[in-house]
Design a protein around this motif. Structure first.
Motif, mmCIF file in Angstrom:
data_model
loop_
_atom_site.group_PDB
_atom_site.id
_atom_site.type_symbol
_atom_site.label_atom_id
_atom_site.label_comp_id
_atom_site.label_asym_id
_atom_site.label_seq_id
_atom_site.Cartn_x
_atom_site.Cartn_y
_atom_site.Cartn_z
ATOM 1 N N GLN A 43 0.867 -1.180 0.000
ATOM 2 C CA GLN A 43 0.000 0.000 0.000
ATOM 3 C C GLN A 43 0.903 1.228 0.000
ATOM 4 O O GLN A 43 1.805 1.332 0.835
ATOM 5 C CB GLN A 43 -0.891 0.000 1.238
ATOM 6 C CG GLN A 43 -1.725 1.226 1.385
ATOM 7 C CD GLN A 43 -2.673 1.120 2.557
ATOM 8 O OE1 GLN A 43 -3.850 1.154 2.357
ATOM 9 N NE2 GLN A 43 -2.167 0.983 3.769
ATOM 10 N N ALA A 44 0.677 2.136 -0.927
ATOM 11 C CA ALA A 44 1.509 3.340 -1.015
ATOM 12 C C ALA A 44 0.624 4.572 -1.047
ATOM 13 O O ALA A 44 -0.459 4.562 -1.619
ATOM 14 C CB ALA A 44 2.378 3.291 -2.267
ATOM 15 N N THR A 45 1.111 5.624 -0.399
ATOM 16 C CA THR A 45 0.489 6.939 -0.507
ATOM 17 C C THR A 45 1.515 7.853 -1.160
ATOM 18 O O THR A 45 2.724 7.650 -1.021
ATOM 19 C CB THR A 45 0.058 7.497 0.861
ATOM 20 O OG1 THR A 45 1.179 7.507 1.740
ATOM 21 C CG2 THR A 45 -1.059 6.663 1.462
ATOM 22 N N TYR A 46 1.029 8.864 -1.858
ATOM 23 C CA TYR A 46 1.898 9.735 -2.635
ATOM 24 C C TYR A 46 1.721 11.184 -2.224
ATOM 25 O O TYR A 46 0.633 11.606 -1.862
ATOM 26 C CB TYR A 46 1.569 9.615 -4.129
ATOM 27 C CG TYR A 46 1.886 8.253 -4.694
ATOM 28 C CD1 TYR A 46 3.070 8.037 -5.372
ATOM 29 C CD2 TYR A 46 0.998 7.194 -4.534
ATOM 30 C CE1 TYR A 46 3.368 6.787 -5.889
ATOM 31 C CE2 TYR A 46 1.290 5.941 -5.040
ATOM 32 C CZ TYR A 46 2.474 5.746 -5.718
ATOM 33 O OH TYR A 46 2.774 4.514 -6.217
ATOM 34 N N LYS A 55 3.738 0.630 2.811
ATOM 35 C CA LYS A 55 3.642 -0.469 3.767
ATOM 36 C C LYS A 55 3.477 -1.756 2.984
ATOM 37 O O LYS A 55 2.894 -1.770 1.896
ATOM 38 C CB LYS A 55 2.427 -0.290 4.690
ATOM 39 C CG LYS A 55 2.405 0.995 5.475
ATOM 40 C CD LYS A 55 3.241 0.881 6.696
ATOM 41 C CE LYS A 55 3.082 2.146 7.544
ATOM 42 N NZ LYS A 55 3.889 2.107 8.720
ATOM 43 N N ALA A 56 3.975 -2.854 3.541
ATOM 44 C CA ALA A 56 3.891 -4.152 2.877
ATOM 45 C C ALA A 56 3.501 -5.221 3.883
ATOM 46 O O ALA A 56 3.581 -5.009 5.096
ATOM 47 C CB ALA A 56 5.229 -4.499 2.230
ATOM 48 N N ALA A 133 -9.488 -2.870 2.458
ATOM 49 C CA ALA A 133 -9.529 -3.493 3.786
ATOM 50 C C ALA A 133 -8.359 -4.465 3.966
ATOM 51 O O ALA A 133 -7.756 -4.519 5.045
ATOM 52 C CB ALA A 133 -10.860 -4.212 3.998
ATOM 53 N N LEU A 134 -8.023 -5.207 2.919
ATOM 54 C CA LEU A 134 -6.863 -6.100 3.002
ATOM 55 C C LEU A 134 -5.594 -5.301 3.254
ATOM 56 O O LEU A 134 -4.745 -5.701 4.054
ATOM 57 C CB LEU A 134 -6.716 -6.920 1.719
ATOM 58 C CG LEU A 134 -7.687 -8.061 1.525
ATOM 59 C CD1 LEU A 134 -7.475 -8.701 0.151
ATOM 60 C CD2 LEU A 134 -7.554 -9.112 2.617
ATOM 61 N N ALA A 139 -1.020 -4.837 5.311
ATOM 62 C CA ALA A 139 0.135 -4.048 4.906
ATOM 63 C C ALA A 139 0.555 -3.152 6.061
ATOM 64 O O ALA A 139 0.212 -1.973 6.116
ATOM 65 C CB ALA A 139 -0.189 -3.229 3.647
ATOM 66 N N LYS A 140 1.263 -3.733 7.001
ATOM 67 C CA LYS A 140 1.628 -3.038 8.241
ATOM 68 C C LYS A 140 3.105 -2.706 8.358
ATOM 69 O O LYS A 140 3.495 -1.811 9.090
ATOM 70 C CB LYS A 140 1.243 -3.905 9.450
ATOM 71 C CG LYS A 140 -0.220 -4.244 9.539
ATOM 72 C CD LYS A 140 -0.973 -3.150 10.197
ATOM 73 C CE LYS A 140 -2.398 -3.587 10.450
ATOM 74 N NZ LYS A 140 -3.177 -2.550 11.035
#
Length: 145
Positions: A43-46, A55-56, A133-134, A139-140
């Motif tokens: 999960q990525a934010t930009y 996060k992975a 949700a996954l 992805a912590k």
């Protein structure tokens, strides 16, 4: 019309969710794996064009199977290359050995947001929410940006 993309090798799949539908992404989720096995999730934010945070993690096999069932319900749903016909401001791509689909494919039968059946909009939204949700759940771990 399905995309002309080579299927991934040996049953692998990739699923990508991107917000917003058009333009520079502010949020992406990628799930990569094989059926009947755990999968990797990122999960990525930009911030602008640069990744601000990534996060992975790993998605357990049972959750992968449920995700694949959900994603396969989108098979044959309409899509449009420049219009978010589901009104969710989310782009979803998936590529499996059997099917390649994106709600940003060129589908001349897609119509407009108002022409898409409410049930299809709900189903699409349910898939998008499940992918997010996954990511929130699994992805912590901090990943190199």
């Amino acid at each position: 019309m399905p995309r002309a993309v080579a299927p991934p090798p040996s049953g692998e799949f990739t699923i990508r969710l991107q917000k917003p539908f058009n333009g520079q992404p502010t949020h992406t989720v990628d799930v990569i794996g094989e059926p009947n096995r755990p999968a990797s999730i990122r999960q990525a934010t930009y911030s602008g064009i640069n990744k601000a945070n990534e996060k992975a993690g790993d998605v357990p096999k049972d959750d992968v199977e449920e995700l694949m069932r959900l994603v396969n319900t989108l098979r044959g749903f309409p899509s449009h290359p420049s219009t978010d016909v589901y009104g969710a401001d989310v782009k979803v791509d998936f590529n499996t050995f059997e099917i390649q689909w994106s709600n940003q494919d060129d589908d001349p039968t897609a119509g407009t947001v108002s022409e898409i059946a409410g049930e299809q909009k709900d189903d699409f939204q349910r898939v998008a929410e499940s992918i997010e949700a996954l990511a929130r759940t699994f992805a912590k771990k901090d990943s190199a940006v």
